[in-house]
Design a protein around this motif. Structure first.
Motif, mmCIF file in Angstrom:
data_model
loop_
_atom_site.group_PDB
_atom_site.id
_atom_site.type_symbol
_atom_site.label_atom_id
_atom_site.label_comp_id
_atom_site.label_asym_id
_atom_site.label_seq_id
_atom_site.Cartn_x
_atom_site.Cartn_y
_atom_site.Cartn_z
ATOM 1 N N VAL A 1 -0.716 -5.135 -5.333
ATOM 2 C CA VAL A 1 -1.129 -3.755 -5.089
ATOM 3 C C VAL A 1 -2.601 -3.654 -5.453
ATOM 4 C CG1 VAL A 1 -0.873 -1.349 -5.815
ATOM 5 C CG2 VAL A 1 1.148 -2.793 -5.586
ATOM 6 N N THR A 2 -3.402 -3.042 -4.605
ATOM 7 C CA THR A 2 -4.819 -2.845 -4.935
ATOM 8 C C THR A 2 -5.360 -1.615 -4.234
ATOM 9 O OG1 THR A 2 -7.015 -3.894 -4.981
ATOM 10 C CG2 THR A 2 -5.664 -4.306 -3.038
ATOM 11 N N HIS A 3 -6.330 -0.947 -4.883
ATOM 12 C CA HIS A 3 -7.053 0.141 -4.235
ATOM 13 C C HIS A 3 -8.375 -0.366 -3.666
ATOM 14 C CE1 HIS A 3 -9.121 -0.019 -8.133
ATOM 15 N NE2 HIS A 3 -10.139 0.455 -7.469
ATOM 16 N N ASP A 4 -8.724 -1.630 -3.966
ATOM 17 C CA ASP A 4 -10.011 -2.210 -3.562
ATOM 18 C C ASP A 4 -9.887 -2.722 -2.127
ATOM 19 O OD1 ASP A 4 -12.203 -3.945 -3.116
ATOM 20 O OD2 ASP A 4 -12.422 -4.285 -5.266
ATOM 21 N N VAL B 1 0.838 -1.187 0.000
ATOM 22 C CA VAL B 1 0.000 0.000 0.000
ATOM 23 C C VAL B 1 0.875 1.239 0.000
ATOM 24 C CG1 VAL B 1 -1.875 -1.196 1.218
ATOM 25 C CG2 VAL B 1 -0.192 0.103 2.534
ATOM 26 N N GLY B 2 0.295 2.356 -0.420
ATOM 27 C CA GLY B 2 1.019 3.619 -0.440
ATOM 28 C C GLY B 2 0.311 4.621 -1.324
ATOM 29 N N ARG B 3 0.686 5.879 -1.189
ATOM 30 C CA ARG B 3 0.057 6.939 -1.960
ATOM 31 C C ARG B 3 0.381 6.787 -3.434
ATOM 32 N NH1 ARG B 3 -1.561 11.209 1.450
ATOM 33 N NH2 ARG B 3 -2.555 12.019 -0.411
ATOM 34 N N ASN B 4 -0.494 7.349 -4.297
ATOM 35 C CA ASN B 4 -0.216 7.373 -5.730
ATOM 36 C C ASN B 4 1.102 8.089 -5.995
ATOM 37 O OD1 ASN B 4 -3.701 7.912 -6.276
ATOM 38 N ND2 ASN B 4 -2.593 6.029 -6.660
ATOM 39 N N GLY B 5 1.903 7.513 -6.882
ATOM 40 C CA GLY B 5 3.153 8.151 -7.266
ATOM 41 C C GLY B 5 4.317 7.878 -6.336
ATOM 42 N N THR B 6 4.130 7.049 -5.294
ATOM 43 C CA THR B 6 5.235 6.785 -4.361
ATOM 44 C C THR B 6 6.200 5.729 -4.890
ATOM 45 O OG1 THR B 6 3.841 5.195 -3.169
ATOM 46 C CG2 THR B 6 3.942 7.441 -2.288
ATOM 47 N N GLY B 7 5.788 4.949 -5.915
ATOM 48 C CA GLY B 7 6.712 3.975 -6.499
ATOM 49 C C GLY B 7 6.287 2.530 -6.351
ATOM 50 N N LYS B 8 5.002 2.257 -6.152
ATOM 51 C CA LYS B 8 4.551 0.872 -5.963
ATOM 52 C C LYS B 8 4.807 0.032 -7.220
ATOM 53 C CE LYS B 8 0.300 1.948 -4.734
ATOM 54 N NZ LYS B 8 0.375 3.427 -4.789
ATOM 55 N N THR B 9 4.462 0.591 -8.392
ATOM 56 C CA THR B 9 4.719 -0.155 -9.634
ATOM 57 C C THR B 9 6.219 -0.302 -9.866
ATOM 58 O OG1 THR B 9 2.630 0.538 -10.648
ATOM 59 C CG2 THR B 9 4.380 -0.153 -12.138
#
Length: 616
Positions: free
Chosen positions: A176-179, A35-43
């Motif tokens: 990684v998921t937003h759900d 988990v983490g904020r958008n743009g932090t580098g998860k992908t």
């Protein structure tokens, strides 16, 4: 033995590293959610783990023979061939099994996942393409499966299938998921990427939220104490000569260390500050649909649907991909004529529509141009606001406002579209899959915004938690164009659907009972008019009961109206103590009581009339 280890891994594109000497270990059987904020580098960390990207420093180790397979967030271009050929391409080359065994595994997997083997991959829907790519990833029997937003663009049926499939097959997962519902169901451990560091939380998601909140509070207090000490030391050093005496050199060196530590501190990314541009109030009746039907050829998309939307309604729309949700929206908004029936729009409507395909963003234009054109300011809530200030509230720093929109991540692109749309005054919001790619914090903020929104909302979503937290009723596509309305969100729909199915089963069973079986009324011994004993008179107690029934019915109906009004209050659905279910249960019970009381009143009145007729 761990299947994967990251030790002191650093990855940077700018001065601030995406991964700053991070450590990570994944053991067999774990289902680890990142988990983490958008743009932090998860992908990015997914790409590092899969070997698609090389870090600047650190080690990535795994035992010999361990296979990692990544399912990317977007469907790659250039994949051709039939479904069978695409899946077969995922088999490991040089494996120990025979060719026929591999072929059988491909066939079994396609059957399990209900995939059309002979169809061309390019002819499939986006959701079905992702299912095929998942099959290709699984057929190679990877030791670790990497899933990046696996529920994006899937309908509810596919998401539920994927959940159950992964729980049954039990692969080792890093995903990684937003759900949040998907996360709660699958994860055995949560790893958070925040400001370049990875932190492991060995707990469920709700416990993580509590512990994370406590951690941030402690960090805030620690920073405040540190900053206070640094300020005191800065005052001391400015006192001059005595601070430079030999015996104070240690204190001077300590101050330099404090300054360096403060300079290296990475501040938290702020929370988005999303607001909806205020618009004038619409009329009370927003949309009235009467028996609307729509066909594509002989195929029914919507069949004989009737509904009235009132000001302040928050309607969720649920259905499989391709069922016709967008078609229904267009008819309700007057953008598409129904084949049959009619739609009447209310007065003073100001509609803002979030398109599922995000076509309203021009990738070649800059982030700022997509919102303000070539202007430097926008008008929001009746006042001019600089574009940098406005977009900062949507978490776009100044250095990203001039970059092309095509360089944004999925979550950033979604935030940009919200920033663009919410500049338009709206008293009717139509949001088609607004949650795709948004991080959990932005999702929760959007939820809070929509719950407090005083206009009317039409929301298409496959996010179960989002529906439960926002909508007050739900339109559900139930096959052959039939749409049913249910009170509440996703979980409420499931509860009501189970009750309807249970009642239908009881009715069907009763219909199969022998015709000679006595009816409930006959078993109760009630006296039927027309079959009265000779000399029967209308008794005083029966007359008294008949006289009292109208006022009793009036009291029951008043109580019914009160409970119905409570169910119409959006605030009721935000309470976590199950109060909605209790009110609904009481209302259903009251409905049956009113029906029984009315039946008794009709029975007594008919008996009285017949007895009076006999006497005369």
């Amino acid at each position: 033995m761990p299947l994967l280890q990251l030790q002191q891994v650093t990855l940077r594109y700018t001065d601030l590293p995406l991964l700053d000497k991070v450590d990570l270990q994944i053991d067999p059987g774990e289902r680890v959610c990142l988990v983490g904020r958008n743009g932090t580098g998860k992908t990015s960390i997914m790409r590092v783990i899969s070997g698609e990207e090389k870090p600047q420093s650190g080690e990535i180790t795994k035992p010999n023979g361990v296979v990692l397979t990544r399912l990317p967030q977007e469907v790659p271009d250039g994949i051709i061939g039939t479904v069978y050929e695409v899946i077969h391409g995922g088999l490991r080359i040089g494996g120990t099994e025979e060719d026929w065994e591999a072929d059988v595994r491909v066939e079994d997997l396609m059957q399990e996942m209900k995939l059309p083997s002979e169809k061309e991959f390019q002819s499939l829907s986006g959701g079905m393409k992702r299912r095929v790519l998942l099959a290709r990833a699984l057929v190679g029997q990877p030791d670790v499966l990497l899933l990046d937003e696996p529920t994006n663009h899937l309908d509810l049926e596919s998401i539920l299938w994927l959940e159950n499939f992964l729980l049954r097959v039990k692969p080792t997962l890093f995903f990684v998921t937003h759900d949040r519902a998907f996360l709660r169901k699958l994860s055995t451990r949560i790893v958070e990427l925040d400001r370049g560091r990875l932190t492991s939380w060995a707990c469920d998601y709700d416990t993580y939220l509590v512990r994370k909140g406590a951690f941030l509070d402690a960090e805030e207090k620690q920073w405040a104490a540190f900053d206070k000490k640094l300020a005191q030391e800065e005052v001391w050093i400015r006192q001059g000569v005595k601070a430079r005496r030999t015996r104070n050199e240690g204190r001077v060196h300590a101050l330099k260390s404090l300054r360096a530590e403060r300079g290296n501190r990475r501040e938290r990314v702020g929370s988005a500050k999303i607001e909806i541009q205020e618009a004038g109030s619409s009329g009370q009746k927003v949309i009235e649909a009467q028996n609307i039907t729509f066909h594509y050829g002989d195929h029914p998309i919507v069949s004989d649907f009737t509904a009235t939307l009132w000001k302040g309604d928050k309607i969720g729309i649920i259905g499989p991909n391709g069922a016709g949700k967008t078609t229904l929206l267009k008819m309700l908004l007057g953008k598409l004529e129904p084949t049959e029936g009619s739609v009447k729009l209310g007065t003073k409507l100001q509609v803002v529509y979030l398109d599922q395909l995000r076509d309203q963003i021009d990738g070649e234009k800059s982030v700022g141009q997509n919102v303000a054109g070539d202007a430097e300011t926008v008008t929001f809530q009746g006042r001019p606001v600089h574009i940098h200030t406005y977009l900062k509230d949507f978490l776009f720093p100044s250095d990203r406002i001039r970059m092309p929109a095509k360089m944004l991540s999925g979550g950033e692109r979604n935030r940009l579209l919200l920033a663009r749309l919410f500049l338009q005054p709206a008293n009717v919001l139509v949001l088609d899959e607004p949650t795709n790619d948004l991080d959990a914090e932005t999702l929760e903020l959007l939820e809070e915004l929509l719950v407090g929104y005083e206009g009317t909302l039409l929301l298409v979503s496959h996010d179960r938690a989002f529906l439960d937290n926002v909508v007050t009723s739900t339109f559900v596509f139930e096959g052959e164009g039939r749409i049913s309305e249910y009170t509440g969100g996703y979980e409420d729909w499931l509860t009501q659907r189970r009750e309807i199915d249970r009642s239908a089963a009881v009715t069907a069973k009763a219909a199969q009972a022998p015709a000679s079986a006595p009816s409930p009324t006959a078993r109760s011994g009630a006296i039927k008019p027309g079959k009265l004993e000779k000399g029967r008179k209308f008794l005083n107690r029966e007359q008294k009961e008949l006289d009292e029934l109208p006022s009793k019915i009036e009291e029951l109906e008043a109580k019914q109206a009160e409970l119905s009004e409570r169910l119409a209050d959006p605030a009721l659905y935000q309470k976590k103590n199950g109060e909605f279910q209790l009110v609904e249960k009481e209302l259903n019970k009251l409905h049956h009581t009113i029906e029984a009381t009315m039946a008794r009143w009709e029975e007594l009145e008919a008996l009285r009339v017949e007895l009076v007729g006999c006497e005369s």
